[in-house]
Design a protein around this motif. Structure first.
Motif, PDB file in Angstrom:
ATOM      1  N   LEU A  19       0.821  -1.203   0.000  1.00  0.00           N
ATOM      2  CA  LEU A  19       0.000   0.000   0.000  1.00  0.00           C
ATOM      3  C   LEU A  19       0.852   1.249   0.000  1.00  0.00           C
ATOM      4  CD1 LEU A  19      -2.758  -1.047   2.570  1.00  0.00           C
ATOM      5  CD2 LEU A  19      -3.080  -0.647   0.122  1.00  0.00           C
ATOM      6  N   ALA A  20       1.905   1.228   0.797  1.00  0.00           N
ATOM      7  CA  ALA A  20       2.767   2.406   0.907  1.00  0.00           C
ATOM      8  C   ALA A  20       3.447   2.723  -0.407  1.00  0.00           C
ATOM      9  CB  ALA A  20       3.823   2.186   1.992  1.00  0.00           C
ATOM     10  N   LEU A  21       3.846   1.677  -1.135  1.00  0.00           N
ATOM     11  CA  LEU A  21       4.599   1.899  -2.356  1.00  0.00           C
ATOM     12  C   LEU A  21       3.717   2.093  -3.577  1.00  0.00           C
ATOM     13  CD1 LEU A  21       7.479  -0.658  -1.815  1.00  0.00           C
ATOM     14  CD2 LEU A  21       7.587   1.822  -1.630  1.00  0.00           C
ATOM     15  N   SER A  22       2.458   1.664  -3.510  1.00  0.00           N
ATOM     16  CA  SER A  22       1.595   1.800  -4.671  1.00  0.00           C
ATOM     17  C   SER A  22       1.371   3.253  -5.039  1.00  0.00           C
ATOM     18  CB  SER A  22       0.240   1.120  -4.403  1.00  0.00           C
ATOM     19  OG  SER A  22      -0.434   1.783  -3.347  1.00  0.00           O
ATOM     20  N   ALA A  23       1.513   4.138  -4.064  1.00  0.00           N
ATOM     21  CA  ALA A  23       1.302   5.559  -4.321  1.00  0.00           C
ATOM     22  C   ALA A  23       2.497   6.209  -4.985  1.00  0.00           C
ATOM     23  CB  ALA A  23       0.997   6.283  -2.999  1.00  0.00           C
ATOM     24  N   CYS A  24       3.637   5.539  -4.983  1.00  0.00           N
ATOM     25  CA  CYS A  24       4.837   6.189  -5.515  1.00  0.00           C
ATOM     26  C   CYS A  24       5.639   5.276  -6.421  1.00  0.00           C
ATOM     27  CB  CYS A  24       5.713   6.700  -4.376  1.00  0.00           C
ATOM     28  SG  CYS A  24       6.147   5.438  -3.163  1.00  0.00           S
ATOM     29  N   THR A  85       8.169  13.866  -8.743  1.00  0.00           N
ATOM     30  CA  THR A  85       8.968  14.936  -8.149  1.00  0.00           C
ATOM     31  C   THR A  85      10.004  14.346  -7.194  1.00  0.00           C
ATOM     32  OG1 THR A  85       7.480  15.175  -6.258  1.00  0.00           O
ATOM     33  CG2 THR A  85       6.966  16.459  -8.245  1.00  0.00           C
ATOM     34  N   ASP A  86      10.875  15.217  -6.694  1.00  0.00           N
ATOM     35  CA  ASP A  86      11.824  14.780  -5.667  1.00  0.00           C
ATOM     36  C   ASP A  86      11.094  14.280  -4.432  1.00  0.00           C
ATOM     37  OD1 ASP A  86      14.059  15.369  -7.197  1.00  0.00           O
ATOM     38  OD2 ASP A  86      14.306  17.381  -6.361  1.00  0.00           O
ATOM     39  N   ALA A  87       9.964  14.902  -4.127  1.00  0.00           N
ATOM     40  CA  ALA A  87       9.176  14.487  -2.966  1.00  0.00           C
ATOM     41  C   ALA A  87       8.639  13.071  -3.161  1.00  0.00           C
ATOM     42  CB  ALA A  87       8.016  15.462  -2.739  1.00  0.00           C
ATOM     43  N   ASP A  88       8.259  12.741  -4.403  1.00  0.00           N
ATOM     44  CA  ASP A  88       7.790  11.381  -4.686  1.00  0.00           C
ATOM     45  C   ASP A  88       8.912  10.371  -4.476  1.00  0.00           C
ATOM     46  OD1 ASP A  88       5.222  12.250  -5.462  1.00  0.00           O
ATOM     47  OD2 ASP A  88       5.918  12.647  -7.505  1.00  0.00           O
ATOM     48  N   LYS A  89      10.091  10.727  -4.942  1.00  0.00           N
ATOM     49  CA  LYS A  89      11.243   9.832  -4.774  1.00  0.00           C
ATOM     50  C   LYS A  89      11.574   9.667  -3.293  1.00  0.00           C
ATOM     51  CE  LYS A  89      13.606  10.731  -9.193  1.00  0.00           C
ATOM     52  NZ  LYS A  89      12.632  11.624  -9.831  1.00  0.00           N
ATOM     53  N   GLU A  90      11.526  10.763  -2.557  1.00  0.00           N
ATOM     54  CA  GLU A  90      11.802  10.688  -1.125  1.00  0.00           C
ATOM     55  C   GLU A  90      10.789   9.791  -0.428  1.00  0.00           C
ATOM     56  OE1 GLU A  90      11.805  13.521   2.857  1.00  0.00           O
ATOM     57  OE2 GLU A  90      11.952  14.463   0.881  1.00  0.00           O
ATOM     58  N   GLN A  91       9.519   9.942  -0.772  1.00  0.00           N
ATOM     59  CA  GLN A  91       8.473   9.116  -0.164  1.00  0.00           C
ATOM     60  C   GLN A  91       8.746   7.637  -0.426  1.00  0.00           C
ATOM     61  OE1 GLN A  91       4.536   9.823  -1.682  1.00  0.00           O
ATOM     62  NE2 GLN A  91       3.625   8.149  -0.507  1.00  0.00           N
ATOM     63  N   SER A  95       9.422   5.019   2.543  1.00  0.00           N
ATOM     64  CA  SER A  95       8.555   3.851   2.704  1.00  0.00           C
ATOM     65  C   SER A  95       9.370   2.577   2.847  1.00  0.00           C
ATOM     66  CB  SER A  95       7.613   3.725   1.492  1.00  0.00           C
ATOM     67  OG  SER A  95       6.719   4.807   1.413  1.00  0.00           O
ATOM     68  N   LEU A  96      10.410   2.458   2.054  1.00  0.00           N
ATOM     69  CA  LEU A  96      11.280   1.288   2.139  1.00  0.00           C
ATOM     70  C   LEU A  96      12.026   1.250   3.475  1.00  0.00           C
ATOM     71  CD1 LEU A  96      12.671   1.456  -1.501  1.00  0.00           C
ATOM     72  CD2 LEU A  96      11.253  -0.394  -0.579  1.00  0.00           C
ATOM     73  N   GLN A  99       9.957   0.113   6.403  1.00  0.00           N
ATOM     74  CA  GLN A  99       9.689  -1.322   6.416  1.00  0.00           C
ATOM     75  C   GLN A  99      10.909  -2.137   6.825  1.00  0.00           C
ATOM     76  OE1 GLN A  99       6.740  -2.783   6.031  1.00  0.00           O
ATOM     77  NE2 GLN A  99       5.884  -0.709   5.933  1.00  0.00           N
ATOM     78  N   GLY A 100      12.067  -1.470   6.998  1.00  0.00           N
ATOM     79  CA  GLY A 100      13.236  -2.174   7.482  1.00  0.00           C
ATOM     80  C   GLY A 100      14.246  -2.592   6.440  1.00  0.00           C
ATOM     81  N   TYR A 101      14.057  -2.183   5.195  1.00  0.00           N
ATOM     82  CA  TYR A 101      15.049  -2.529   4.179  1.00  0.00           C
ATOM     83  C   TYR A 101      16.363  -1.793   4.442  1.00  0.00           C
ATOM     84  CZ  TYR A 101      11.483  -4.969   1.539  1.00  0.00           C
ATOM     85  OH  TYR A 101      10.515  -5.851   1.158  1.00  0.00           O
ATOM     86  N   ASN A 102      17.468  -2.482   4.192  1.00  0.00           N
ATOM     87  CA  ASN A 102      18.792  -1.910   4.445  1.00  0.00           C
ATOM     88  C   ASN A 102      19.841  -2.785   3.769  1.00  0.00           C
ATOM     89  OD1 ASN A 102      20.793  -0.252   5.586  1.00  0.00           O
ATOM     90  ND2 ASN A 102      20.969  -1.562   7.389  1.00  0.00           N
ATOM     91  N   PRO A 103      20.602  -2.226   2.789  1.00  0.00           N
ATOM     92  CA  PRO A 103      20.609  -0.831   2.346  1.00  0.00           C
ATOM     93  C   PRO A 103      19.511  -0.545   1.328  1.00  0.00           C
ATOM     94  CG  PRO A 103      22.220  -2.065   1.097  1.00  0.00           C
ATOM     95  CD  PRO A 103      21.660  -3.029   2.116  1.00  0.00           C
ATOM     96  N   ILE A 104      19.367   0.738   1.013  1.00  0.00           N
ATOM     97  CA  ILE A 104      18.395   1.200   0.020  1.00  0.00           C
ATOM     98  C   ILE A 104      19.165   2.019  -1.012  1.00  0.00           C
ATOM     99  CG2 ILE A 104      16.344   2.619  -0.379  1.00  0.00           C
ATOM    100  CD1 ILE A 104      15.648   2.042   2.629  1.00  0.00           C
ATOM    101  N   VAL A 105      19.012   1.670  -2.281  1.00  0.00           N
ATOM    102  CA  VAL A 105      19.784   2.310  -3.341  1.00  0.00           C
ATOM    103  C   VAL A 105      18.878   3.045  -4.320  1.00  0.00           C
ATOM    104  CG1 VAL A 105      21.405   1.963  -5.249  1.00  0.00           C
ATOM    105  CG2 VAL A 105      21.592   0.554  -3.176  1.00  0.00           C
TER     106      VAL A 105
END
Length: 349
Positions: A19-24, A85-91, A95-96, A99-105
């Protein structure tokens, strides 16, 4: 030892991620083995063109797949959206991280602003950005490459392979990153044979105009260069490069691919005999190495650069006609040795 404790992945958490990622931007997640329930690992957010570009983004995905297989954790890869936008990329990155992902690229320089902001919000998560060296933070790795060096070798190959003494360069977007490809290529051509003419062209001024994601634009540009007698065309244009390769195949001239070994790409199999070589940068290795550094408890940070000396930029040898040309291979190897030793200084602009 991971910097974030591994958590049990419940069905509700998986649903909330979707759900969190479907928006972006679309996402896909996958588990490596039963051990992946212990936690989440590498996540990548694609650049323009997304997964399936047979080039830059797919190379990053290859690194993710290797990490998933070796470390047995859950991974995620997220698609970009049109006009974001940059805000979309940041979101997307936030979101990742939540959820605990690490690292994020973030795959591509366009993520610079978003990576900087997300890294400030999640100081215990390691972030990486490919093709950008401007983000300075204790938990950010800038994964960059000496593209001009591989492009120089591509220029040597082009100058040694042309029969018309005209070669072409097609850049996706008129930006400093792609200037590196052009500068190295043009220098390699001229140093090898000064009488060879280089026709250079950028498809668009901005990525938003489709310079990295429009095979039709690449095809049209290549056809124009071929009409002007270019019989070797080098594309540094992401997904648009597929159009360049298609045009080269149709006109029975050489194309030089970029980023990945495009001779081996399934989507380009019917054109592979027209692909002389590819100027590769090992995005897969860079992405995987970042994941491994986190897994080993020693997260990489700062500028992490790949070049000819480290083996992270190179020319592919998959096409037998290229690999078996002894004179051509000797010229390339000589140039490579001189670049590594510093005898040849390759321009980046």
């Amino acid at each position: 030892m991971r910097r974030i404790s591994r958590i049990t992945v419940a069905g509700a958490a998986t649903a909330s991620l979707a759900l969190a990622l479907s928006a972006c931007g679309g996402t896909s997640t996958s588990s490596g083995s039963s051990e992946s329930k212990e936690g989440k690992g590498l996540a990548i957010a694609y650049d323009v063109g997304g997964k399936g570009d047979q080039s830059f983004n797919d190379a990053a995905y290859a690194g993710l797949e290797k990490a998933k297989k070796e470390f047995g954790y859950e991974t995620a890869d997220v698609e970009p959206t049109d006009g974001e936008t940059d805000a979309d990329k940041e979101q997307r990155l936030v979101s990742l991280a939540k959820q605990g992902y690490n690292p994020i690229v973030g795959v591509g320089y366009a993520y610079a602003t978003a990576v900087k902001a997300a890294a400030e919000k999640f100081p215990d998560t390691t972030f990486g950005i490919v093709d950008d060296a401007t983000v300075e933070a204790d938990n950010v790795a800038d994964l960059v490459f000496s593209e001009e060096q591989a492009s120089y070798l591509a220029g040597v190959a082009a100058a040694k392979s042309t029969k018309t003494d005209v070669v072409g360069f097609v850049g996706g977007v008129d930006i400093p990153l792609i200037h590196k490809f052009r500068a190295g290529f043009e220098q390699g051509v001229k140093d090898t044979d000064p009488k060879v003419k280089v026709i250079s062209q950028f498809l668009t001024q901005t990525a938003e105009e489709g310079g990295f994601s429009s095979p039709d634009k690449g095809k049209s540009a290549a056809e124009g260069q071929i009409e002007k007698k270019a019989d070797v065309v080098y594309a540094a244009a992401g997904l648009s490069g597929q159009g360049v390769i298609e045009a080269a195949a149709a006109n029975k001239v050489w194309a030089i691919g970029v980023d990945s070994d495009q001779y081996k790409q399934e989507a380009l199999v019917k054109f592979k005999d027209a692909i002389l070589t590819s100027a590769m940068k090992d995005v897969a290795k860079a992405v995987y190495n970042l994941a491994k550094s986190v897994e080993d408890g020693k997260p990489a940070t700062g500028i992490v650069k790949g070049d000819l000396k480290t083996g992270e930029v190179s020319l592919s040898n998959s096409n037998p006609k290229f690999a078996d040309d002894a004179e051509l291979q000797k010229a390339i190897e000589t140039a490579k040795e001189k670049i590594i030793s510093g005898e040849i200084k390759v321009k980046s602009s």
